[in-house]
Structures are given as C-alpha cells and as structure tokens.
Scaffold this motif. Structure first.
Motif, PDB file in Angstrom:
ATOM      1  N   VAL A 765       0.832  -1.259  -0.154  1.00  0.00           N
ATOM      2  CA  VAL A 765      -0.023  -0.005  -0.107  1.00  0.00           C
ATOM      3  C   VAL A 765       0.747   1.169  -0.009  1.00  0.00           C
ATOM      4  O   VAL A 765       0.605   2.423  -0.747  1.00  0.00           O
ATOM      5  CB  VAL A 765      -1.177  -0.082   1.242  1.00  0.00           C
ATOM      6  CG1 VAL A 765      -1.507   1.380   1.397  1.00  0.00           C
ATOM      7  CG2 VAL A 765      -1.969  -1.163   1.179  1.00  0.00           C
ATOM      8  N   ASP A 766       1.975   1.271   0.670  1.00  0.00           N
ATOM      9  CA  ASP A 766       2.793   2.430   0.682  1.00  0.00           C
ATOM     10  C   ASP A 766       3.857   2.665  -0.435  1.00  0.00           C
ATOM     11  O   ASP A 766       4.651   3.357  -0.134  1.00  0.00           O
ATOM     12  CB  ASP A 766       3.594   2.485   2.275  1.00  0.00           C
ATOM     13  CG  ASP A 766       2.262   2.539   3.458  1.00  0.00           C
ATOM     14  OD1 ASP A 766       1.407   2.941   3.023  1.00  0.00           O
ATOM     15  OD2 ASP A 766       2.502   2.020   4.522  1.00  0.00           O
ATOM     16  N   TYR A 767       3.836   1.528  -1.132  1.00  0.00           N
ATOM     17  CA  TYR A 767       4.866   1.587  -2.205  1.00  0.00           C
ATOM     18  C   TYR A 767       4.889   2.950  -2.960  1.00  0.00           C
ATOM     19  O   TYR A 767       6.025   3.605  -3.357  1.00  0.00           O
ATOM     20  CB  TYR A 767       4.958   0.302  -3.095  1.00  0.00           C
ATOM     21  CG  TYR A 767       6.010   0.122  -3.951  1.00  0.00           C
ATOM     22  CD1 TYR A 767       7.124  -0.267  -3.627  1.00  0.00           C
ATOM     23  CD2 TYR A 767       5.837   0.478  -5.391  1.00  0.00           C
ATOM     24  CE1 TYR A 767       8.129  -0.575  -4.602  1.00  0.00           C
ATOM     25  CE2 TYR A 767       6.871   0.541  -6.160  1.00  0.00           C
ATOM     26  CZ  TYR A 767       8.101  -0.089  -5.844  1.00  0.00           C
ATOM     27  OH  TYR A 767       8.917  -0.235  -6.742  1.00  0.00           O
ATOM     28  N   TYR A 768       3.703   3.132  -3.436  1.00  0.00           N
ATOM     29  CA  TYR A 768       3.731   4.395  -4.111  1.00  0.00           C
ATOM     30  C   TYR A 768       3.023   5.633  -3.613  1.00  0.00           C
ATOM     31  O   TYR A 768       1.813   5.263  -2.827  1.00  0.00           O
ATOM     32  CB  TYR A 768       2.692   4.029  -5.667  1.00  0.00           C
ATOM     33  CG  TYR A 768       3.157   3.341  -6.651  1.00  0.00           C
ATOM     34  CD1 TYR A 768       4.413   3.618  -7.378  1.00  0.00           C
ATOM     35  CD2 TYR A 768       2.913   1.809  -6.800  1.00  0.00           C
ATOM     36  CE1 TYR A 768       4.900   2.848  -8.241  1.00  0.00           C
ATOM     37  CE2 TYR A 768       3.323   1.052  -7.739  1.00  0.00           C
ATOM     38  CZ  TYR A 768       4.410   1.682  -8.471  1.00  0.00           C
ATOM     39  OH  TYR A 768       5.070   0.773  -9.300  1.00  0.00           O
ATOM     40  N   SER A 769       3.460   6.793  -3.823  1.00  0.00           N
ATOM     41  CA  SER A 769       3.018   7.899  -2.904  1.00  0.00           C
ATOM     42  C   SER A 769       1.614   8.436  -3.731  1.00  0.00           C
ATOM     43  O   SER A 769       0.726   9.143  -3.137  1.00  0.00           O
ATOM     44  CB  SER A 769       3.890   8.769  -2.768  1.00  0.00           C
ATOM     45  OG  SER A 769       4.898   8.692  -1.943  1.00  0.00           O
ATOM     46  N   LEU A 770       1.769   8.552  -4.982  1.00  0.00           N
ATOM     47  CA  LEU A 770       0.543   8.977  -5.870  1.00  0.00           C
ATOM     48  C   LEU A 770       0.567   8.263  -7.366  1.00  0.00           C
ATOM     49  O   LEU A 770       1.729   7.968  -7.524  1.00  0.00           O
ATOM     50  CB  LEU A 770       0.670  10.466  -5.882  1.00  0.00           C
ATOM     51  CG  LEU A 770       2.040  11.133  -6.427  1.00  0.00           C
ATOM     52  CD1 LEU A 770       1.656  11.652  -8.034  1.00  0.00           C
ATOM     53  CD2 LEU A 770       2.090  12.542  -5.792  1.00  0.00           C
ATOM     54  N   VAL A 771      -0.369   8.579  -7.904  1.00  0.00           N
ATOM     55  CA  VAL A 771      -0.538   8.144  -9.245  1.00  0.00           C
ATOM     56  C   VAL A 771      -0.896   9.417 -10.168  1.00  0.00           C
ATOM     57  O   VAL A 771      -1.685  10.153  -9.719  1.00  0.00           O
ATOM     58  CB  VAL A 771      -1.778   6.992  -9.492  1.00  0.00           C
ATOM     59  CG1 VAL A 771      -1.926   6.891 -11.033  1.00  0.00           C
ATOM     60  CG2 VAL A 771      -1.525   5.902  -8.675  1.00  0.00           C
ATOM     61  N   LEU A 772      -0.048   9.484 -11.202  1.00  0.00           N
ATOM     62  CA  LEU A 772      -0.275  10.430 -12.267  1.00  0.00           C
ATOM     63  C   LEU A 772      -1.048  10.083 -13.539  1.00  0.00           C
ATOM     64  O   LEU A 772      -0.282   9.053 -14.187  1.00  0.00           O
ATOM     65  CB  LEU A 772       1.001  11.128 -12.576  1.00  0.00           C
ATOM     66  CG  LEU A 772       1.585  12.204 -12.058  1.00  0.00           C
ATOM     67  CD1 LEU A 772       2.914  12.726 -12.716  1.00  0.00           C
ATOM     68  CD2 LEU A 772       0.680  13.335 -11.857  1.00  0.00           C
ATOM     69  N   MET A 773      -2.117  10.179 -13.649  1.00  0.00           N
ATOM     70  CA  MET A 773      -3.137   9.371 -14.460  1.00  0.00           C
ATOM     71  C   MET A 773      -3.622  10.168 -15.812  1.00  0.00           C
ATOM     72  O   MET A 773      -4.198  11.339 -15.581  1.00  0.00           O
ATOM     73  CB  MET A 773      -4.611   8.850 -13.673  1.00  0.00           C
ATOM     74  CG  MET A 773      -5.568   8.130 -14.476  1.00  0.00           C
ATOM     75  SD  MET A 773      -4.936   6.247 -14.665  1.00  0.00           S
ATOM     76  CE  MET A 773      -5.206   5.796 -12.585  1.00  0.00           C
ATOM     77  N   ASP A 774      -3.115   9.583 -16.756  1.00  0.00           N
ATOM     78  CA  ASP A 774      -3.652  10.198 -18.262  1.00  0.00           C
ATOM     79  C   ASP A 774      -5.095   9.726 -18.497  1.00  0.00           C
ATOM     80  O   ASP A 774      -5.500   8.808 -17.744  1.00  0.00           O
ATOM     81  CB  ASP A 774      -2.610   9.755 -19.166  1.00  0.00           C
ATOM     82  CG  ASP A 774      -3.034  10.394 -20.571  1.00  0.00           C
ATOM     83  OD1 ASP A 774      -3.786  11.623 -20.589  1.00  0.00           O
ATOM     84  OD2 ASP A 774      -2.956   9.866 -21.703  1.00  0.00           O
TER      85      ASP A 774
END
Length: 846
Positions: A765-774
C-alpha cells in the motif's frame, strides 16, 4: 255482345294491355339501362380526366419538391461526403415515403445508413446527365418495394455530386389514385406504354396487378388489345366489358407531362345498382296495374317525372363534379356560364367570407360580375377586377392558355384578404361553358412567402457558414504557421549551435516564447468553440472585489516595472463581496490589462478603476470597471471589427507585437454571458479606454474565493517519493519522467489504465505515494482506472490520483474530481504548476 264474348274481349283486352305494359316496361328498362350506361361512360371519361390532371399536378409538385430538396441539400453540404443527418431531416420534412441520395458512383444512400448500388438504373444514368424526371422501380434493392420515384441532380461546387430521389410507396400512390363514386371505389391504375402497371388502387383491394392483362382479366382479347394499343400510343379510349346488367366501364387517359397513362374503371356494381333500381320501379308499376289504366298512366307520368328529376340531379352533380375537377376543390364560389348566351347558369356557394345574400335570379354574367365587385371587391381593385374578369378579356386569354387567373383584394370586417378567380373552358355537347372558381388565397400567399424567406435564410446561412469556415481556416493556417516556423527554424539553429551557450540560450528562449504563443492560440480557439457551441456555463461563488483587484495588480506588476509603466488602481464599491464566476471574470480583466501592457510604450501609464452603480433589481449591483492606457491606440476602422475573430490592427501587426486576434472576441462573449456590456474608446497615438459594466448579486457572507496562486519552492527535495505514471504516449511519458526525476521523484510507468491497476496492486500500500493518471488511454481510460482503484477493498483505494490531460477546461476538472481523482494538471506540463499540485495533494493527505 254476350257475356262470354264480352269476357273474351275483356280478357284479350286485359292480356293485350298487360303485354303492352310489359313490353313498355321492358323497353323502358332497356332504354333506361342503356342511357345510364351512356352516362356512366361520360362520367368515367370525366372522372379519368379529373384524376389524370390531379395525378399530373401531384407529379409536378413532387418533382419540384425533389428539385428544391436537391438544391438545399447541395448548398448545405460542407464536403462531397453524403450527409445522412441532413438526408434524414429532409425525409422527415417531406411527404415522400423515402428520400435517397445517390452518389456519382451509383451508390444509393438511405437515411438509416443502408447502401445499395443502382448504377444500372436508367434514372441514375439520366440524372447524372443533369436531367430531372420521374421513374418506376418495380423492386427496390433496399426493401423490395414497388416505388414511383422523382429525381433531380445535386450540384456541389458547380459539379453534379449525385442525385436526390424521392420515392412514393404503393400505399402513397394508392391514396393519390383513391376515388369513391356513389360509395363505390373506382379501379385506378397508372401504366407505362408497354402495359406495365406502375401503381394502382384496386376497387376490390388486394395486390396491385403487374400488367394490363391482370388488371383486365375478364375482358375480351380483341378489346384488351384495343386498350393496350391506346395505352401504347397514349391515346384516349373508352371501353367496357361484362353483360347487360353488370358492366364495367373504363377509360384510358394520358397523364400530362409524362409518358404514362391512367386507366380508370367504374365497377360493375354501379351499373347493376342502376339496373336494379329500374327493375324495382317497373315491378311497382306491374303491381299497381290492377288499379286501372288511369292510375297506371298517372303512376307512369309520375315515374317519368321522377326519372327526369333524377337525371337533372345527376346532371347537376356531374356539372359540379366537372367544375371541381377542372378548377379546384378548395373554393368558396363556383360559377357556370354559357359562353354562347352569356347567361349565368349556376353558382354554388360554400361557407366563407362570400356566404352572403345572393340574387335568386341567376341573370347574365355581367350583372353577376357587377354585383360581386360592388359587394366584395376592395374599392381600389374594382376597376381592374372588372376589366380583367370581363367576358371579352377572359375568352381572349383562354384562346392561348388553359386557364385565366384574376387576383384581387376583398375587405372583410376591416381586414384585407387576397382572393383569386380561376376561369377555364369546358367543351360540352350543347356548347362551350366557362367555369369559374373563387377562393381565398391569403394563407397560401403567406405560406409561399414564408417558404421563400426560409429558403433564402437557409441559403444565406449556408453561404455565411462557408465564408466563415474559409476565413477561419485561412487565419488559423496563418497564425499557426507563424510560431511553428519560429519553433522549427530556431530548433534547426539550436542543433547547429549547441556549443555556443549564449546563442543556444537565446534560441531556446525564442522557442519557448513561440510555444507559449502557439498554446495560447490553441486555448483561445478552443475557448471560442466552447462559447459559440453554448457549452460554457457560469459557476458562481462568493468573491471579494478588493482581493480580486489586488490579484490583478500583482500579475502585471513585474512587467510594468520592466517597461517603466506607471500604474494606478482604485476601488470605490460599497458591497465588496459578490457572487460571480471569478475564473471567467479574471479572464476578462487579464485580457484587457494584458493588451494595455502590451501596447503601451515605456514611460506610459495605465489606470484601473472599479466602481459600484446602484441597480433597480433588489440584491444586485452594477459594477463598472475602467482600464485606461496611453498606448498606441486604434483606428476607427479597426474599432468596428475589434470583436471579430482573428482581426488585428494593421499598425500592430507591422510592429511585430504577437497576438491571436481572439482575445477581445472571447472577452465580449464572456461579458455577454454575464449579462454585461463592454464599450471601447480609442484614438491612434492617444491611448485606449475599455469600460466593462457587469451586474453581480451581492453575497450574503463576506468570503474571498478569488483564486490565488500558491507559490511553492520548486527547489524542494522530493527524493523518496515514488510516482506511478499512467501514460500511453511514449514522448509524453519521457518528458514527465525527465522533469520529475530532476526533482528527486522515482518514476514507474504504466502504458494504460489496466496495467496501472495491476502495478498498483502488485506492490504494498505504501509503495507508491501517488498516481499521475492520463485520462485518454487504450484498454482502460483514466476515469475507468480511477473507478476500479476506488472500488478496491484494500488500502490501495485511498492512494492520491492526479489527472494529467490535454483538456484544460473547468468542466474537465470537474469531471476528474467526479471520477474520484484528487487533482488536475493540464498538458503541456508547466513545472511550477505540477510541483504545486503534487505538494498540495500530498500535504492534504498528510
């Protein structure tokens, strides 16, 4: 004479009398039946003539309608591709069963998208030669129907693009041919000269026969050949078949303006009904014979008088039917004049404006004409009406024409209405007659003028749209090529001078400037498109006008210092807090202030004032903003076109000041969207004054919702923050990765939404801080991917998601938040904005 002989004489006398009466009855029955058949034959001829003229009129109207539709379709097209939506609209607005467009390659396009080839059809070959006409299709290649068609060529850019064809179905033709006489339906068929039945209305119902042989199955072969010969040579011909009591009477009548003929038949039930009536009357005479010769004589006298009356009524009905057929059924007054004597034989009045007290004595035509003029015709039209309607003038006109028309005004209850009289000649055995109909054509004239106005407006709109499209493409091509040429040119120079740092930096700056201008142009074009399409809406929130003006000042403060421009602003308002769409209001003032700074020379001055004006509406005030500068100003000629797209002052373009020519059109449309008004005063060399007056509702609670630019430290260290980048475009992904990596972010890339969801769930769960989503991606777009993530049962569903899309309108931002995203970034990526949004959403999460 003894009783026996007396009885014998009486018996023979009675027998002779009975034989005489029977013979008289038989002869009378034969004579009446024969006379009735002659009348039926005459009626059949007149019915056929009436129907043929009506069918010819319908065909002419249908052909004219198709020619108009072809013209409208051709002038409305923007390209050579078929416009099925326009085709469907034409089909809905006409009374054709089907409207088809046939391309020059012979492809038949139906409004529902069905396509068939009709390249071998004769009407396609004739139409592509520029001909208009009528055709018969025995079996449609679309649905197998038997159709009667009307075709006309469609012109596009002076070339024949194809054909417009309107088809009448079997049902349509059946309704056109339908005619009832004495509660019986006539057999009516339209035939080709080879005897093929094109359309029909069988009296007995059922299927329409294929040819003349099937239409006349009970006719003698020789007589059928005579009928076929009349059809083949398009000649009038009367015929009958059947027995003495049951006889079908028919007539062959050519249809004017076509190579088709009408075959119409009166069914045998009519002749049988007439014969049955005669037999009934004769039986009554036989039953009453016992009452004596006197009673019989009186009864026969009464019978013949009744027959005479019936014939007179039939003759009157025939005359009215003849008049209605030769003239029209939409009338208020019908007249029948004997041309030899000038006597008015009959007139028939229907309800309407002419339904007044008329003379009981028919009198002479000229007397009735004078009575009509004095009673109904407007005074200013009487002299012309009497001259045009005189027997001498009308008969003179009818020597060269089929009909004579007289138009005049009638004043009814103070209202002027237009009337029309129609005169035609009817050739009768007892002499020529002039038949006259009078009708109210006021509404017809209004409808005709309205249709003409609508066609003119449609043509003008189409021409205006074509001009606007050409002008738009010309200006777009010019304005896009200018920065593109600079970008391409300086990019080439940059590749050749990479080692010269000063030149490279100069080229990069000019490339960035040209890119910013190109992006501004595209944004303005898109903004104009949204405004003109009606998709732009106001989103009002509370706004503090003092803070709003401070924000405007801060935006241009540095530019004014660099150009040594003195700036002053003042706010004189009582109600500072108002409800408004602050984003669009800011766009209005930023455009105006940007122009003031751009076109004011160093050492000049700019002032901005905002004042409140009392409004008549409760809870609403008018706010007038004025921006004045001492810049180069504008000419009177340019001021007249300043709100038109892509227009710029010639002195400005010559001075190489960059601009799109869309700023002021956008400002005007936004001001009008807010129910405001904009006024511009300017003189060359003296400066410009822009006055904007917009009504705003006064906010109940003081709240400052003016957007503020959150300034973030772009030198902040972002190491340790891992971002999952969902981007299908390799170049966009490379740019985003390089930008973010420079600031310490760790980047993993997913090529579509489905892969993004998979990569996210494969890690903790903590691996990615956020998602930049096209947003726009194959397999699964950004909205779907966000919805899938938010529906996860694990903690992954709470991860921060920022939309990254080329769509930068307010509606696109709202769509992103509605899909469950936490932020929105528009492309092309601006580094400060990107870092600011990332920092903001991460802080909000913390």
């Amino acid at each position: 004479m003894n009783k026996k002989r007396q009885g014998r004489v009486y018996f023979f006398g009675v027998a002779a009398l009975i034989v005489l009466v029977i013979a008289t009855i038989v002869f009378s029955c034969y004579y009446n039946t024969k006379a009735n058949f002659e009348h039926i034959s005459m009626f059949t001829e007149e019915f056929s003539a009436t129907t043929a003229k009506y069918v010819a009129t319908v065909f002419r109207d249908k052909l004219s309608s198709v020619e108009s539709a072809a013209y409208l379709y051709g002038t409305s097209l923007e390209s050579r591709e078929p416009d099925l939506a326009l085709l469907k609209e034409l089909e809905e607005k006409t009374d054709f069963a089907h409207i088809r467009f046939i391309s020059s390659e012979g492809t038949d396009f139906a409004s529902d998208g069905t396509e068939v080839s009709v390249i071998d059809r004769e009407y396609f070959i004739r139409g592509m030669r520029g001909k208009s006409g009528m055709c018969f299709v025995p079996e449609s290649r679309v649905n197998g129907e038997r159709l009667v068609g009307f075709y006309a060529p469609v012109y596009f850019e002076n070339d024949i693009l194809g054909l417009m064809v309107g088809f009448l179905s079997e049902g349509d033709m059946s309704r056109i041919l339908s005619k009832d006489v004495w509660n019986y339906t006539l057999d009516s068929y339209v035939m080709d000269i080879d005897g093929t039945v094109l359309a029909g209305n069988p009296a007995a119902g059922g299927l329409v026969p294929a040819d003349l042989r099937e239409a006349l199955p009970d006719m003698d072969l020789d007589e059928r050949n005579n009928v076929l010969k009349a059809v083949m040579f398009e000649q009038e011909y009367s015929f009958y078949f059947g027995n003495f009591l049951r006889r079908t009477t028919g007539y062959v009548m050519p249809i004017d303006g076509t190579h088709w003929v009408l075959v119409e038949m009166v069914p045998e039930q009519i002749s049988f009904a007439i014969g049955e009536t005669s037999l009934r009357y004769n039986l009554i005479i036989l039953l009453c014979f016992a009452a004596g010769l006197i009673i019989l004589s009186l009864f026969m006298l009464r019978y013949y008088r009744k027959q005479s009356k019936l014939r007179a009524e039939e003759d009157t009905a025939r005359r009215i039917s003849s008049i209605m057929g030769l003239l029209n059924e939409d009338y208020e007054l019908l007249c029948d004049v004997n041309l030899r004597t000038g006597e008015e034989l009959m007139y028939h009045i229907k309800s309407g404006h002419l339904n007044q007290e008329w003379p009981e004595d028919r009198g002479m035509y000229n007397d009735i004409l004078s009575f009509f003029a004095d009673s109904f015709v407007a005074e200013y039209d009487r002299e012309r009406f009497l001259a045009a309607s005189s027997l001498e003038n009308v008969t003179k006109v009818l020597r060269t024409r089929n009909a004579s028309y007289v138009d005049y005004d009638v004043i009814v209850n103070g209202e002027i209405r237009q009337y029309q009289g129609k005169h035609v000649i009817s050739h009768e055995p007892d002499g020529d007659r002039m038949l006259i109909s009078v009708r109210d054509v006021t509404e017809i004239i209004k409808e005709t003028k309205q249709r003409e106005r609508e066609l003119t407006e449609a043509r003008n709109l189409a021409e205006s749209a074509n001009r606007a499209k050409s002008s738009f493409l010309f200006n777009m091509s010019r304005d896009i090529r200018t920065p593109m040429n600079a970008i391409v040119g300086f990019t080439n120079l940059l590749s050749k001078n990479l080692e010269d740092t000063e030149k490279a930096r100069n080229y990069i700056g000019k490339i960035q400037t040209s890119g910013d201008f190109l992006l501004s142009l595209i944004n303005n074009v898109l903004e104009m498109a949204r405004i003109e399409s009606g998709k732009t809406e106001l989103h009002e929130t509370a706004c503090n006008l003092n803070s709003f003006c401070d924000m405007l000042t801060s935006v241009f403060e540095e530019q004014m210092k660099e150009k040594n421009i003195s700036f002053s602003s003042s706010v004189d308002v009582t109600n500072c807090d108002v409800m408004c769409d602050s984003t669009k209001l800011r766009e209005i003032y930023l455009n105006i202030l940007s122009n003031a700074v751009k076109y004011t020379s160093p050492g000049g001055s700019i002032s901005m004032t905002l004042e409140e004006i009392q409004s008549e509406s409760e809870g609403v005030s008018l706010y007038r903003g004025t921006v004045k500068d001492t810049g180069i100003g504008m000419s009177e000629e340019y001021l007249a076109t300043i709100f038109e797209e892509f227009t710029r002052e010639s002195t400005v373009t010559q001075s190489n000041i960059m601009g799109t020519g869309l700023g002021m059109p956008i400002v005007k449309r936004l001001v009008e969207l807010m129910n405001g008004e904009i006024i511009i005063n300017s003189r060359q060399g003296e400066g410009t004054s822009v006055i904007i007056t917009i009504p705003h509702r006064i906010a109940e609670v003081s709240q400052d919702n003016t957007p503020e630019e959150d300034i973030q430290n772009i030198n902040q260290d972002y190491s340790g923050i891992r971002i999952l980048l969902a981007e299908d475009n390799d170049l966009n992904a490379e740019i985003a990765t390089e930008i973010l990596s420079e600031y310490g972010f760790s980047i993993d890339r997913a090529k579509d939404g489905r892969e993004c969801v998979t990569m996210l769930t494969e890690h903790s769960v903590d691996y990615y801080s956020l998602v930049l989503m096209d947003v726009q991606m194959p397999e699964m777009d950004g909205y779907e991917a966000t919805g899938t993530i938010r529906s996860l049962e694990s903690g992954h569903k709470d991860i921060v998601i920022i939309a990254m899309t080329a769509n930068a309108f307010e509606e696109d931002k709202q769509n992103a938040f509605a899909a469950g995203m936490n932020g929105h970034i528009s492309k092309p990526i601006e580094i400060p904005v990107l870092l600011r949004v990332i920092s903001k959403v991460l802080e909000g999460k913390a």
